[in-house]
Design an enzyme around this catalytic site. Structure first.
Site, PDB file in Angstrom:
ATOM      1  N   SER A 147       1.175  -1.588  -0.346  1.00  0.00           N
ATOM      2  CA  SER A 147       0.129   0.211  -0.351  1.00  0.00           C
ATOM      3  C   SER A 147       1.039   0.910  -0.230  1.00  0.00           C
ATOM      4  O   SER A 147       1.798   1.542  -0.627  1.00  0.00           O
ATOM      5  CB  SER A 147      -0.935  -0.153   1.510  1.00  0.00           C
ATOM      6  N   GLU A 254      -1.512  -2.882  -8.000  1.00  0.00           N
ATOM      7  CA  GLU A 254      -2.441  -3.123  -6.975  1.00  0.00           C
ATOM      8  C   GLU A 254      -3.112  -1.530  -6.983  1.00  0.00           C
ATOM      9  O   GLU A 254      -2.511  -0.415  -6.618  1.00  0.00           O
ATOM     10  CB  GLU A 254      -2.646  -4.040  -6.121  1.00  0.00           C
ATOM     11  N   HIS A 322      -5.149  -5.493  -1.748  1.00  0.00           N
ATOM     12  CA  HIS A 322      -5.388  -5.429  -0.592  1.00  0.00           C
ATOM     13  C   HIS A 322      -6.022  -6.204  -0.219  1.00  0.00           C
ATOM     14  O   HIS A 322      -7.392  -6.240  -0.369  1.00  0.00           O
ATOM     15  CB  HIS A 322      -5.817  -3.945  -0.288  1.00  0.00           C
TER      16      HIS A 322
END
Length: 352
Positions: A147, A254, A322
C-alpha cells in the site's frame, strides 16, 4: 480482516533452518541496467530480530500494535519496536522526522535483521528525502510492506540497489496462502517459483463464480525486473528523484477504494509520461473496493483499454493488493511474465 484468528497455521508451519551470514552484502548484476549493483538481504530464519516501524499512518489503538507484535512473534521472530512506534499525529504516525529516524535506526542497528511495516495509510513520500540510502545500501535487510509502503520499496530499490518486498504488513492475519507465499520467497528463497497464482477454487452451494481468476489481456512472454505496487503511490513518485526506472521492467499494480475513472486517470498519467510505453510487461493485481457510481466503465474495461496497444504481455488477477490471500513480490528481482498462461515466475535468487 478478523484479528481473533491469530494465525494458528503460522505456529505449526515449518520454517527453514539457519543460513550462514556473509561478511559483505551479497550482490547480483542487474542485467538490464549495466553497472548497477543489486543487493540481496539475508534470508529470514526463525530467531531473527524484526524491527517494527510505522513510516506512514498508525493503527487506531495501542492494542492493535501489540497484536502486530504477536503476529511477528508467531512467525518465529523476535520483535524490536521502533522508538516512535506508538506516536500519532492526526493521519500520520508522528512527525516526519520521527518516522524517518525510526526507519534509519533499524537499518543501522546490527541487532536488527529485517524491517516490517506496521501498516500503510499515508505518509511515506513525506519521509523519502530524510532516509539514509547509503546506510540502507551498506546494511541490506528485508523490508516488507505494501500500500503506502510502495513509495519506500521503489525509492530504496532505485536509490540504494537493495531488493525490497511488496507483501503483508504486520498488523494483519496471515492466511495459509499468505504464509506460504511469505515462506517460499523470504525464508526458503525458492527460485524459479510462480508468484501470486490464485488459490484453488473452492466450490460451495449456490456459488456461481470465483473472484480469484486470471484475465489474459495480451499474450506473449517478457522478462524484466519487477517494479510497482500501489498505483496511487507509484504515480506520486513521477517526476521526483525517487521515481524508479521503468525501462524493460515488469510493472505490477494494485489499488483499493478507487473508482474506475480514477484508475483511468492514473494509468493515463503513466501513459502520457511515456512510462507505460517503456515497460516489458504489466501485471494487474487486485483493485478492491472500487467505488463505481453512475455511468461508468468497468474496471476490466479501463485496465484493458489503457494497455491493449502497448505491444507487451498484460494479465490481471494475481494475488497482489489489499486482499487477505497475498503474495510477496520482490521489487528489483528478475521475473518472467507469460501472458498466455497468465503466470508470473520469479527467476532471481532474492535472499542470500
Amino acid at each position: 480482516m478478523q484479528r481473533r484468528k491469530l494465525i494458528k497455521s503460522m505456529l505449526a508451519a515449518p520454517l527453514l533452518g539457519a543460513a550462514t551470514a556473509t561478511a559483505n552484502p551479497p550482490s547480483v548484476s542487474s542485467g538490464d541496467e549495466p553497472g548497477r549493483e543489486l543487493l540481496r538481504p539475508r534470508r529470514l530464519q526463525r530467531g531473527m530480530t524484526v524491527g517494527l516501524v510505522t513510516p506512514a499512518s498508525n493503527v487506531w489503538e495501542d492494542e492493535d500494535i501489540r497484536f502486530a507484535c504477536d503476529v511477528v512473534a508467531s512467525l518465529g521472530f523476535k520483535v524490536k519496536e521502533g522508538q516512535n512506534l506508538y506516536q500519532r499525529t492526526q493521519y500520520l504516525a508522528g512527525p516526519d522526522e520521527a518516522r524517518a529516524a525510526d526507519f534509519n535506526a533499524m537499518f543501522a542497528d546490527p541487532d536488527v535483521d529485517a524491517v516490517f511495516c506496521l501498516r500503510g495509510g499515508y505518509g511515506t513520500p513525506r519521509i523519502l528525502p530524510l532516509l539514509d540510502y547509503e546506510n540502507i545500501r551498506r546494511n541490506p535487510k528485508v523490508l516488507l510492506g505494501y500500500s503506502d509502503i510502495t513509495a519506500l520499496l521503489n525509492a530504496i530499490y532505485h536509490r540504494s540497489g537493495v531488493i525490497t518486498f511488496h507483501g503483508p504488513i504486520a498488523a494483519q492475519n496471515f492466511t495459509d496462502y499468505t504464509l506460504g507465499e511469505f515462506s517460499k520467497v523470504l525464508m526458503h528463497g525458492e527460485h524459479p517459483v510462480p508468484l501470486g497464482a490464485p488459490p484453488p477454487f473452492e466450490s460451495a452451494p449456490g456459488r456461481v463464480e470465483d473472484k480469484n481468476r486470471i484475465t489474459r489481456f495480451v499474450g506473449g512472454r517478457a522478462r524484466g525486473r519487477l517494479i510497482g505496487g500501489n498505483l496511487t503511490l507509484l504515480t506520486t513518485l513521477l517526476g521526483t528523484p525517487f521515481e524508479p526506472d521503468f525501462r524493460n521492467k515488469i510493472l505490477f499494480l494494485e489499488d483499493v477504494g478507487e473508482a474506475p475513472y480514477r484508475v483511468d486517470r492514473m494509468l493515463t498519467q503513466l501513459w502520457l509520461t511515456g512510462k507505460l510505453q517503456q515497460v516489458a510487461g504489466i501485471v494487474f493485481g487486485k483493485f478492491t473496493e472500487a467505488k463505481v457510481e453512475g455511468n461508468s466503465f468497468s474496471m476490466e474495461h479501463v485496465l484493458r483499454e489503457r494497455c491493449l496497444n502497448l505491444g507487451v504481455p498484460v494479465v490481471r488477477g494475481l494475488m497482489i493488493g489489499h486482499v487477505e490471500d497475498q503474495t510477496v513480490v520482490p521489487v528489483g528481482a528478475m521475473a518472467e511474465l507469460d501472458g498466455d498462461a497468465g503466470t508470473l515466475v520469479l527467476r532471481d535468487k532474492v535472499v542470500a
